[in-house]
Write a protein that holds these residues in place. Sequence first.
Motif, PDB file in Angstrom:
ATOM      1  N   GLY A 180      21.152  -1.303  38.922  1.00  0.00           N
ATOM      2  CA  GLY A 180      21.304  -1.514  37.490  1.00  0.00           C
ATOM      3  C   GLY A 180      22.306  -2.603  37.171  1.00  0.00           C
ATOM      4  O   GLY A 180      22.077  -3.437  36.281  1.00  0.00           O
ATOM      5  N   ASP A 181      23.424  -2.630  37.886  1.00  0.00           N
ATOM      6  CA  ASP A 181      24.433  -3.678  37.675  1.00  0.00           C
ATOM      7  C   ASP A 181      23.848  -5.059  37.948  1.00  0.00           C
ATOM      8  O   ASP A 181      24.043  -6.009  37.178  1.00  0.00           O
ATOM      9  CB  ASP A 181      25.629  -3.455  38.609  1.00  0.00           C
ATOM     10  CG  ASP A 181      26.594  -2.407  38.098  1.00  0.00           C
ATOM     11  OD1 ASP A 181      26.316  -1.778  37.061  1.00  0.00           O
ATOM     12  OD2 ASP A 181      27.642  -2.208  38.755  1.00  0.00           O
ATOM     13  N   GLU A 205      21.314  -6.139  35.290  1.00  0.00           N
ATOM     14  CA  GLU A 205      21.964  -6.520  34.033  1.00  0.00           C
ATOM     15  C   GLU A 205      22.662  -7.876  34.150  1.00  0.00           C
ATOM     16  O   GLU A 205      22.886  -8.550  33.147  1.00  0.00           O
ATOM     17  CB  GLU A 205      22.950  -5.442  33.601  1.00  0.00           C
ATOM     18  CG  GLU A 205      22.269  -4.179  33.069  1.00  0.00           C
ATOM     19  CD  GLU A 205      23.207  -3.275  32.294  1.00  0.00           C
ATOM     20  OE1 GLU A 205      24.436  -3.404  32.466  1.00  0.00           O
ATOM     21  OE2 GLU A 205      22.704  -2.437  31.526  1.00  0.00           O
ATOM     22  N   ARG A 222      30.206   0.814  31.646  1.00  0.00           N
ATOM     23  CA  ARG A 222      28.765   0.590  31.505  1.00  0.00           C
ATOM     24  C   ARG A 222      28.209   1.363  30.303  1.00  0.00           C
ATOM     25  O   ARG A 222      27.007   1.503  30.176  1.00  0.00           O
ATOM     26  CB  ARG A 222      28.051   0.997  32.791  1.00  0.00           C
ATOM     27  CG  ARG A 222      28.367   0.049  33.943  1.00  0.00           C
ATOM     28  CD  ARG A 222      28.313   0.722  35.291  1.00  0.00           C
ATOM     29  NE  ARG A 222      28.587  -0.242  36.350  1.00  0.00           N
ATOM     30  CZ  ARG A 222      29.823  -0.615  36.712  1.00  0.00           C
ATOM     31  NH1 ARG A 222      30.882  -0.086  36.105  1.00  0.00           N
ATOM     32  NH2 ARG A 222      29.996  -1.501  37.672  1.00  0.00           N
ATOM     33  N   ASP A 223      29.085   1.906  29.483  1.00  0.00           N
ATOM     34  CA  ASP A 223      28.716   2.657  28.279  1.00  0.00           C
ATOM     35  C   ASP A 223      27.879   3.892  28.619  1.00  0.00           C
ATOM     36  O   ASP A 223      26.940   4.245  27.910  1.00  0.00           O
ATOM     37  CB  ASP A 223      27.948   1.769  27.297  1.00  0.00           C
ATOM     38  CG  ASP A 223      27.925   2.360  25.880  1.00  0.00           C
ATOM     39  OD1 ASP A 223      28.763   3.242  25.593  1.00  0.00           O
ATOM     40  OD2 ASP A 223      27.079   1.939  25.082  1.00  0.00           O
ATOM     41  N   LEU A 224      28.236   4.574  29.717  1.00  0.00           N
ATOM     42  CA  LEU A 224      27.490   5.737  30.176  1.00  0.00           C
ATOM     43  C   LEU A 224      28.317   7.018  30.231  1.00  0.00           C
ATOM     44  O   LEU A 224      27.751   8.106  30.324  1.00  0.00           O
ATOM     45  CB  LEU A 224      26.914   5.473  31.577  1.00  0.00           C
ATOM     46  CG  LEU A 224      25.947   4.292  31.728  1.00  0.00           C
ATOM     47  CD1 LEU A 224      25.627   4.070  33.200  1.00  0.00           C
ATOM     48  CD2 LEU A 224      24.679   4.536  30.932  1.00  0.00           C
ATOM     49  N   LEU A 264      21.449   7.021  35.401  1.00  0.00           N
ATOM     50  CA  LEU A 264      21.468   5.717  36.062  1.00  0.00           C
ATOM     51  C   LEU A 264      20.062   5.145  36.230  1.00  0.00           C
ATOM     52  O   LEU A 264      19.871   3.928  36.178  1.00  0.00           O
ATOM     53  CB  LEU A 264      22.156   5.828  37.415  1.00  0.00           C
ATOM     54  CG  LEU A 264      23.653   6.154  37.377  1.00  0.00           C
ATOM     55  CD1 LEU A 264      24.201   6.346  38.786  1.00  0.00           C
ATOM     56  CD2 LEU A 264      24.433   5.053  36.661  1.00  0.00           C
ATOM     57  N   ARG A 279      17.493   5.623  34.120  1.00  0.00           N
ATOM     58  CA  ARG A 279      17.079   5.089  32.813  1.00  0.00           C
ATOM     59  C   ARG A 279      17.688   3.708  32.589  1.00  0.00           C
ATOM     60  O   ARG A 279      17.007   2.791  32.103  1.00  0.00           O
ATOM     61  CB  ARG A 279      17.492   6.049  31.695  1.00  0.00           C
ATOM     62  CG  ARG A 279      16.679   7.325  31.639  1.00  0.00           C
ATOM     63  CD  ARG A 279      16.838   8.028  30.300  1.00  0.00           C
ATOM     64  NE  ARG A 279      18.213   8.415  30.025  1.00  0.00           N
ATOM     65  CZ  ARG A 279      18.746   9.579  30.399  1.00  0.00           C
ATOM     66  NH1 ARG A 279      18.018  10.462  31.076  1.00  0.00           N
ATOM     67  NH2 ARG A 279      19.995   9.883  30.093  1.00  0.00           N
ATOM     68  N   ARG A 280      18.940   3.563  32.925  1.00  0.00           N
ATOM     69  CA  ARG A 280      19.611   2.268  32.749  1.00  0.00           C
ATOM     70  C   ARG A 280      18.978   1.201  33.635  1.00  0.00           C
ATOM     71  O   ARG A 280      18.729   0.072  33.195  1.00  0.00           O
ATOM     72  CB  ARG A 280      21.090   2.419  33.083  1.00  0.00           C
ATOM     73  CG  ARG A 280      21.847   1.086  33.140  1.00  0.00           C
ATOM     74  CD  ARG A 280      23.276   1.310  33.556  1.00  0.00           C
ATOM     75  NE  ARG A 280      24.037   0.080  33.630  1.00  0.00           N
ATOM     76  CZ  ARG A 280      24.502  -0.442  34.775  1.00  0.00           C
ATOM     77  NH1 ARG A 280      24.274   0.154  35.925  1.00  0.00           N
ATOM     78  NH2 ARG A 280      25.202  -1.560  34.767  1.00  0.00           N
ATOM     79  N   ALA A 296      15.582   0.132  32.309  1.00  0.00           N
ATOM     80  CA  ALA A 296      15.734  -0.671  31.093  1.00  0.00           C
ATOM     81  C   ALA A 296      16.202  -2.087  31.416  1.00  0.00           C
ATOM     82  O   ALA A 296      15.855  -3.040  30.712  1.00  0.00           O
ATOM     83  CB  ALA A 296      16.720   0.007  30.142  1.00  0.00           C
ATOM     84  N   ALA A 297      16.975  -2.234  32.498  1.00  0.00           N
ATOM     85  CA  ALA A 297      17.492  -3.548  32.882  1.00  0.00           C
ATOM     86  C   ALA A 297      16.447  -4.380  33.623  1.00  0.00           C
ATOM     87  O   ALA A 297      16.650  -5.579  33.832  1.00  0.00           O
ATOM     88  CB  ALA A 297      18.731  -3.381  33.754  1.00  0.00           C
ATOM     89  N   ARG A 336      31.980  -4.088  29.642  1.00  0.00           N
ATOM     90  CA  ARG A 336      30.542  -3.819  29.620  1.00  0.00           C
ATOM     91  C   ARG A 336      29.714  -5.102  29.660  1.00  0.00           C
ATOM     92  O   ARG A 336      28.519  -5.065  29.921  1.00  0.00           O
ATOM     93  CB  ARG A 336      30.187  -2.984  28.382  1.00  0.00           C
ATOM     94  CG  ARG A 336      30.769  -1.594  28.436  1.00  0.00           C
ATOM     95  CD  ARG A 336      30.639  -0.838  27.129  1.00  0.00           C
ATOM     96  NE  ARG A 336      31.346   0.444  27.210  1.00  0.00           N
ATOM     97  CZ  ARG A 336      31.534   1.268  26.182  1.00  0.00           C
ATOM     98  NH1 ARG A 336      31.053   0.943  24.975  1.00  0.00           N
ATOM     99  NH2 ARG A 336      32.197   2.400  26.338  1.00  0.00           N
TER     100      ARG A 336
END
Length: 484
Positions: A37-38, A41, A76-78, A124, A126-127, A130-131, A431
């Motif tokens: 995810g990182d 993004e 990461r706003d999680l 994680l 879902r993130r 989405a990324a 973030r």
Amino acid sequence: MTSTGMTDGPSTGAGAPTIDTDVAVVGAGPTGLLLAGDLAEAGVRVTLVERRPRAITNLTRAFAVHARTLEVLDARDLADELIRTGTTVTRQRLFGSASLRLSGLRSRFPCLLITPQYEVEALLERRARAAGVEFRHETTLRALRQDADGVTAELAPADGGVLRLRARYLVGTDGVRSTVRQQVGLPFPGRSVIRSLVLADVRLSEPPREVPMADGTGDAFAFLAPFGDGWYRMIGWDRHRRLPDDAPVELDEIRDITRRALGSDFGMHDARWLSRFHSDERQAPAYRVGRVLLAGDAAHVHSPAGGQGMNTGLQDAANLSWKLAAVVRGDADDPEALLDSYQAERHPVGKAAVRSSGLIVRLAMVRTPLGRAARTAAARLVSTGPVSARVIGRLTGIGIAYGARRGAHRLTGRRAPDLALAEGRLYELLREGAFVLVAPRGTEPAAPEIATAPGKVIRTTWTNPARRTALLIRPDAHIAWAQD
């Protein structure tokens, strides 16, 4: 973000299609999901390979999320979303009546979050989706080779055939039996420290007033923690029952161990999961071999004591992701040195986790009355004063600092607290996945590292003009440079 492309090209299997990507991540547990995810993004093309089908199971061993990991997730706003899935505790009971008080932590999260691992994975995943991460479920890594320009992997999908994957870098987050680690020829030295641990998720008719709790008698020990939804996690061990991992577990065995170790079984009933496993202490000597890297349980594994396993893996991912993204994007002046810093910084942390969790297990296994008395005394010492602060800092991850070059400012390498800034909280600014320069209002700090920091730099100011230290903060919230 653009999805990884499929091209036809040379393959270990004639005519096999090729997946072309920047980074391949093998293993979709918490560590792999955070890393993927990182990277996505940050604009990196990522393919995540996982042998299991797409499903978030409700069977899980990990359940503790420490303060530093919550800070990593906050960047990461999680974090706030994850906290709603579990329960927070501010004190961890040790042997006897001693306990560690977490409420004094200088963090937005002065607590331990108890929540099932599947909640972490669901968040994680879902993130990552989405990324733009491309998932390859039910796909097994069979072989890999690397050259000067990248890594070629041979994959076997569940529906048959062969896929060829070509990536600039590949990261193994595929657990204790890591195929990636085996393919690059890295040993996994260590040993089994304890066998026939039992684990259960149960309900209690008479819940204890203070949890989590852990204690042992020498012949048995148990750990009990609440999930916050009426379910409790119990981990136990009986010296006289040394059974293989596949031996069945009955609720009566769980009750017996808990009564002997904690003085009561608290009316245990309705077990939804019963399991038996063994615990190893192992660590790979290197976390990087050329263009292949390891993180999480593929790099280090230890007992569940202290709840450090998942946390250490997630913090591995946070350390590696920004470095790998900078190298892939071409932002790193010295890519080799930047990637080598992952090994230099995280290998000592993994080693310390192996040692500290092993010490807790060995203390729990102390058998003689004199030994147990000494253990209780040591627990009381650890729960008070400066010793307590050091232990809490290590256990929660808040106290972890990385080495700095000779002559560097004393803050270099340390974790940055969540500073209040003119533009908001520090972890809100992080973030964006960038370096953040924090300076006293009206100053222009001259930092040679600012010009060479991989990626963009955000310049902001202190809200408190009395502070006189400028800080350059890395995307993983550790201090890269400081100046008074």
